[in-house]
Design a protein around this motif. Structure first.
Motif, PDB file in Angstrom:
ATOM      1  N   TYR A  48      15.148 -11.200  -1.033  1.00  0.00           N
ATOM      2  CA  TYR A  48      15.277 -10.659  -2.273  1.00  0.00           C
ATOM      3  C   TYR A  48      15.006  -8.762  -2.022  1.00  0.00           C
ATOM      4  O   TYR A  48      16.504  -7.772  -2.363  1.00  0.00           O
ATOM      5  CB  TYR A  48      14.545 -10.965  -3.787  1.00  0.00           C
ATOM      6  N   ILE A  49      14.764  -8.031  -1.335  1.00  0.00           N
ATOM      7  CA  ILE A  49      13.835  -6.763  -0.955  1.00  0.00           C
ATOM      8  C   ILE A  49      15.216  -6.738   0.223  1.00  0.00           C
ATOM      9  O   ILE A  49      15.311  -5.419  -0.087  1.00  0.00           O
ATOM     10  CB  ILE A  49      12.360  -6.791  -0.341  1.00  0.00           C
ATOM     11  N   GLN A  50      15.549  -6.789   1.288  1.00  0.00           N
ATOM     12  CA  GLN A  50      16.161  -6.638   1.686  1.00  0.00           C
ATOM     13  C   GLN A  50      18.222  -6.799   0.887  1.00  0.00           C
ATOM     14  O   GLN A  50      18.764  -5.556   1.272  1.00  0.00           O
ATOM     15  CB  GLN A  50      16.800  -8.083   2.825  1.00  0.00           C
ATOM     16  N   ASP A  51      17.953  -7.354   0.685  1.00  0.00           N
ATOM     17  CA  ASP A  51      19.135  -7.660  -0.460  1.00  0.00           C
ATOM     18  C   ASP A  51      19.504  -6.384  -1.850  1.00  0.00           C
ATOM     19  O   ASP A  51      20.299  -5.513  -1.588  1.00  0.00           O
ATOM     20  CB  ASP A  51      19.694  -9.042  -1.283  1.00  0.00           C
ATOM     21  N   LEU A  52      18.174  -6.059  -1.997  1.00  0.00           N
ATOM     22  CA  LEU A  52      18.055  -4.918  -3.335  1.00  0.00           C
ATOM     23  C   LEU A  52      18.517  -3.928  -2.374  1.00  0.00           C
ATOM     24  O   LEU A  52      18.951  -3.012  -2.681  1.00  0.00           O
ATOM     25  CB  LEU A  52      16.820  -5.063  -3.446  1.00  0.00           C
ATOM     26  N   THR A  63      20.394  -3.258   0.606  1.00  0.00           N
ATOM     27  CA  THR A  63      21.502  -3.244   0.570  1.00  0.00           C
ATOM     28  C   THR A  63      22.037  -2.844  -0.120  1.00  0.00           C
ATOM     29  O   THR A  63      23.221  -2.004  -0.210  1.00  0.00           O
ATOM     30  CB  THR A  63      22.056  -4.664   1.677  1.00  0.00           C
ATOM     31  N   SER A  64      21.720  -3.319  -1.537  1.00  0.00           N
ATOM     32  CA  SER A  64      23.078  -3.101  -2.669  1.00  0.00           C
ATOM     33  C   SER A  64      22.444  -1.236  -2.504  1.00  0.00           C
ATOM     34  O   SER A  64      23.810  -0.851  -3.602  1.00  0.00           O
ATOM     35  CB  SER A  64      22.506  -3.844  -3.599  1.00  0.00           C
ATOM     36  N   ILE A  65      21.713  -0.750  -2.583  1.00  0.00           N
ATOM     37  CA  ILE A  65      21.182   0.650  -3.789  1.00  0.00           C
ATOM     38  C   ILE A  65      21.859   1.446  -1.760  1.00  0.00           C
ATOM     39  O   ILE A  65      22.153   2.453  -2.345  1.00  0.00           O
ATOM     40  CB  ILE A  65      19.663   0.317  -3.215  1.00  0.00           C
ATOM     41  N   VAL A  66      21.667   1.050  -0.803  1.00  0.00           N
ATOM     42  CA  VAL A  66      21.909   2.293   0.343  1.00  0.00           C
ATOM     43  C   VAL A  66      23.194   1.816   0.120  1.00  0.00           C
ATOM     44  O   VAL A  66      24.712   3.438   0.075  1.00  0.00           O
ATOM     45  CB  VAL A  66      21.732   1.122   1.838  1.00  0.00           C
TER      46      VAL A  66
END
Length: 72
Positions: free
Chosen positions: A11-15, A17-20
């Protein structure tokens, strides 16, 4: 059985990626520059530490907050 730690990590990795990606879009910069901004920000450290449940907020709000509070 689902491992909660692995699920949280995903979940953190996906978050992140979305922020970047959203930073790159908003600032009209390439992905590498956006990654550099994010991973050198206070926000990334807060998300990594899991303080105050910040990782549960919307990635757009987090990216906009980073721009407003750390790049201004």
């Amino acid at each position: 059985m689902i491992n909660k730690d692995e699920l949280k990590k995903f979940y953190i990795q996906d978050l992140e990626t979305s922020i970047v990606s959203y930073l790159a879009e908003l600032l009209k910069i390439d992905y590498r520059k956006a990654m550099n901004i994010y991973f050198n920000s206070k926000l990334s450290k807060q998300i990594e530490s899991g303080k105050n449940g910040i990782e549960n907020l919307d990635y757009k709000n987090l990216a906009e907050d980073l721009i407003e509070n750390e790049l201004s």
